[in-house]
Design an enzyme around this catalytic site. Structure first.
Site, PDB file in Angstrom:
ATOM      1  N   HIS A 187       1.162  -1.108   0.120  1.00 39.16           N
ATOM      2  CA  HIS A 187       0.197  -0.176   0.191  1.00 39.16           C
ATOM      3  C   HIS A 187       0.891   1.413   0.057  1.00 39.16           C
ATOM      4  O   HIS A 187       1.678   1.863   0.603  1.00 39.16           O
ATOM      5  CB  HIS A 187      -0.948   0.485   1.282  1.00 39.16           C
ATOM      6  CG  HIS A 187      -2.165   0.579   1.618  1.00 39.16           C
ATOM      7  ND1 HIS A 187      -3.500   0.873   1.410  1.00 39.16           N
ATOM      8  CD2 HIS A 187      -2.130   2.611   1.106  1.00 39.16           C
ATOM      9  CE1 HIS A 187      -3.867   2.011   1.217  1.00 39.16           C
ATOM     10  NE2 HIS A 187      -3.023   3.520   1.162  1.00 39.16           N
ATOM     11  N   HIS A 219       1.103   5.059  -1.580  1.00 35.39           N
ATOM     12  CA  HIS A 219       0.808   6.328  -2.578  1.00 35.39           C
ATOM     13  C   HIS A 219       2.453   6.973  -3.452  1.00 35.39           C
ATOM     14  O   HIS A 219       3.259   7.474  -2.420  1.00 35.39           O
ATOM     15  CB  HIS A 219       0.306   7.890  -1.777  1.00 35.39           C
ATOM     16  CG  HIS A 219      -1.089   7.586  -0.803  1.00 35.39           C
ATOM     17  ND1 HIS A 219      -2.387   7.052  -1.580  1.00 35.39           N
ATOM     18  CD2 HIS A 219      -0.866   6.674   0.260  1.00 35.39           C
ATOM     19  CE1 HIS A 219      -2.884   6.277  -0.950  1.00 35.39           C
ATOM     20  NE2 HIS A 219      -2.514   6.086   0.408  1.00 35.39           N
ATOM     21  N   LYS A 246      -9.350  -0.346  -6.687  1.00 33.84           N
ATOM     22  CA  LYS A 246      -9.296   0.193  -4.836  1.00 33.84           C
ATOM     23  C   LYS A 246     -11.066   1.140  -4.542  1.00 33.84           C
ATOM     24  O   LYS A 246     -11.423   1.831  -5.057  1.00 33.84           O
ATOM     25  CB  LYS A 246      -8.692   1.563  -4.758  1.00 33.84           C
ATOM     26  CG  LYS A 246      -7.928   2.470  -2.970  1.00 33.84           C
ATOM     27  CD  LYS A 246      -7.379   0.937  -2.117  1.00 33.84           C
ATOM     28  CE  LYS A 246      -7.890   1.775  -1.098  1.00 33.84           C
ATOM     29  NZ  LYS A 246      -6.670   3.042  -0.795  1.00 33.84           N
ATOM     30  N   HIS A 269     -10.800   1.491   1.396  1.00 33.84           N
ATOM     31  CA  HIS A 269     -10.322   1.945   2.790  1.00 33.84           C
ATOM     32  C   HIS A 269     -11.643   1.894   3.388  1.00 33.84           C
ATOM     33  O   HIS A 269     -13.024   2.892   3.396  1.00 33.84           O
ATOM     34  CB  HIS A 269     -10.298   3.619   1.979  1.00 33.84           C
ATOM     35  CG  HIS A 269      -9.894   4.781   3.083  1.00 33.84           C
ATOM     36  ND1 HIS A 269      -8.893   4.971   3.435  1.00 33.84           N
ATOM     37  CD2 HIS A 269     -10.622   5.072   4.509  1.00 33.84           C
ATOM     38  CE1 HIS A 269      -8.676   6.251   4.115  1.00 33.84           C
ATOM     39  NE2 HIS A 269     -10.248   5.364   4.913  1.00 33.84           N
ATOM     40  N   HIS A 311      -4.687  -0.695   5.894  1.00 36.56           N
ATOM     41  CA  HIS A 311      -4.334   0.321   7.153  1.00 36.56           C
ATOM     42  C   HIS A 311      -5.452   0.312   8.157  1.00 36.56           C
ATOM     43  O   HIS A 311      -6.071   0.899   8.650  1.00 36.56           O
ATOM     44  CB  HIS A 311      -4.477   1.407   6.436  1.00 36.56           C
ATOM     45  CG  HIS A 311      -5.048   2.105   5.628  1.00 36.56           C
ATOM     46  ND1 HIS A 311      -6.120   2.256   6.278  1.00 36.56           N
ATOM     47  CD2 HIS A 311      -4.991   3.203   4.842  1.00 36.56           C
ATOM     48  CE1 HIS A 311      -7.136   3.278   5.078  1.00 36.56           C
ATOM     49  NE2 HIS A 311      -5.702   3.371   4.164  1.00 36.56           N
ATOM     50  N   ASP A 327       1.212   2.265   3.357  1.00 33.44           N
ATOM     51  CA  ASP A 327       0.340   3.695   3.573  1.00 33.44           C
ATOM     52  C   ASP A 327       1.186   4.981   3.230  1.00 33.44           C
ATOM     53  O   ASP A 327       0.808   6.010   3.685  1.00 33.44           O
ATOM     54  CB  ASP A 327      -0.815   3.800   4.793  1.00 33.44           C
ATOM     55  CG  ASP A 327      -1.622   4.437   3.739  1.00 33.44           C
ATOM     56  OD1 ASP A 327      -1.455   4.974   3.205  1.00 33.44           O
ATOM     57  OD2 ASP A 327      -2.664   5.508   4.948  1.00 33.44           O
TER      58      ASP A 327
HETATM   59  O1  DOR Z   1      -3.430   9.456   5.633  1.00 32.84           O
HETATM   60  C1  DOR Z   1      -3.734   8.974   4.324  1.00 32.84           C
HETATM   61  N1  DOR Z   1      -3.232   9.620   3.211  1.00 32.84           N
HETATM   62  N2  DOR Z   1      -4.629   8.166   4.398  1.00 32.84           N
HETATM   63  C2  DOR Z   1      -5.226   7.563   2.726  1.00 32.84           C
HETATM   64  O2  DOR Z   1      -6.299   6.671   3.162  1.00 32.84           O
HETATM   65  C3  DOR Z   1      -4.782   8.430   2.055  1.00 32.84           C
HETATM   66  C4  DOR Z   1      -3.388   9.528   2.194  1.00 32.84           C
HETATM   67  C5  DOR Z   1      -2.887  10.379   0.996  1.00 32.84           C
HETATM   68  O3  DOR Z   1      -3.284   9.863  -0.461  1.00 32.84           O
HETATM   69  O4  DOR Z   1      -2.742  11.123   1.635  1.00 32.84           O
HETATM   70 ZN    ZN Z   2      -3.886   5.192   1.686  1.00 33.36          ZN
END
Ligand code: DOR
Ligand code: ZN
Length: 345
Positions: free
Chosen positions: A12, A14, A97, A134, A172, A245
């Site tokens: 997971h 980003h 997702k 999520h 998460h 995450d």
């Molecule tokens: O804290 C988070 N940041 N939770 C998420 O689900 C998305 C992520 C983000 O993309 O910044």
């Molecule tokens: Zn995430």
């Protein structure tokens, strides 16, 4: 002391896009052989064609490091069964997702209620294409700290039953309720756990003042939940595996009157997880959690390369570049006890 693991995967992650992505991708590529890349860009990554183009941009930025981005599609009201079939047949797209609209960063493109997506979910179940979730309800009347538990009881439980062959990853997880649900669920239901939810409880948000660098979604919970997560992660149960995450945001976006949700951990993910597993007396369970269970769930081969860690102190920098801004990494300025020596090919 030395720790040698099968090279881990981050299930997971980003990475964002453009200059910001180019700033951060090396951190993940240094620790992980593969990562499941979240699709919450603006606009969202909705189609296989968009996922391919995004993947190419990531590969170009990772520059021959051997890092392999595994892609996800964003479930929107526009997602069609035909796109699901293309995704299931594609070697680079591993999952779809689900962001409940309004639940978190860049979730506006997500779905409001699942009824409109039943045909898509039916097709995913038929083809065995995993749904990553999520898991928070978005009803503003539900207390922020209860949103995951309410999602588990009101949305996830019926979903798991209705689509009995749909592989599902609750992402998460932050609560004892989520951990218990996943542990007892039918086959094909799993969860990822972040380093920050294993390390901190919600007091971290308020230690000596308001601390936006500890704000993420789902938000940190009370200590009893953190302990339940540590128990799940270190139990050796293959339903629980690593997903950082890691979510880069510019400092200007987090240190603000309305700060964004997201904690950046890609710079130190394995040292942080190692610290948690060591404190729990379960260092021997780090490798399956970080390197085996996720690959097994997604039915991809385990990595053959290895990652070496050493017991050595190092200081986390106060900031890292993020495009033309900076981000504050988790544990900025602090000293960590495990250091990555190297990731082989
Ligand atoms: O804290 C988070 N940041 N939770 C998420 O689900 C998305 C992520 C983000 O993309 O910044
Ligand atoms: Zn995430």
């Amino acid at each position: 002391m030395h720790l040698s693991l099968t090279a881990p995967d981050d299930w997971h992650l980003h990475l964002r896009d453009g200059a910001r992505m180019r700033s951060v991708v090396a951190h993940s590529a240094t620790l992980f052989r593969r990562a499941l890349i979240m699709p919450n860009l603006v606009p969202p990554v909705e189609t296989v064609a968009q996922a391919h183009a995004y993947r190419e941009r990531i590969l170009a930025a990772a520059g021959g490091s051997g890092f392999e981005p595994l892609m996800t599609l964003y479930l929107t009201p526009r997602t069609t069964p035909a796109e699901v079939r293309r995704a299931a047949a594609d070697p680079h797209v591993l999952a779809i997702k689900l962001y409940p609209a309004g639940a978190t960063t860049n979730s506006d493109a997500g779905v409001r209620g699942l009824e409109g997506s039943f045909e898509v979910l039916e097709t995913m179940a038929e083809l065995g294409l995993p749904l990553c979730i999520h898991g928070e309800v978005t009803d503003p009347n539900v207390d922020v700290f209860d949103r995951e538990a309410r999602f588990v009881s009101d949305v996830l439980a019926p979903l798991v039953e209705r689509f009995a062959s749909l592989p599902i990853v609750l992402e998460h997880i932050t609560t004892a309720e989520a951990a218990s649900f996943v542990r007892a669920a039918r086959a094909g239901v799993a969860a990822t756990i972040t380093a920050h939810h294993l390390l901190y409880n919600r007091n971290a948000l308020f230690r000596g003042g308001l601390r936006p660098d500890y704000y993420c979604l789902p938000v940190l919970k009370r200590e009893s939940h953190r302990r339940a997560l540590v128990t799940a992660a270190t139990s050796g149960d293959p339903r629980f595996f690593l997903g950082t995450d890691s979510a880069p945001h510019p400092r200007s976006g987090k240190h603000a009157a309305c700060g964004c949700a997201g904690i950046y951990t890609a710079h130190a993910a394995l040292p942080l997880y190692a610290q948690v597993f060591e404190s729990a007396g379960a260092l021997h369970r780090l490798e399956p959690f970080a390197s085996h269970f996720g690959a097994d769930f997604y039915r991809v081969p385990r990595n053959t390369a290895r990652l070496e860690l050493r017991r050595e102190s190092w200081q986390v920098p106060g900031e890292y570049e993020l495009g033309d801004e900076v981000l504050t990494p988790l544990c900025a300025g602090e000293t960590l006890g495990w250091k990555v020596v190297g990731l082989g090919q």
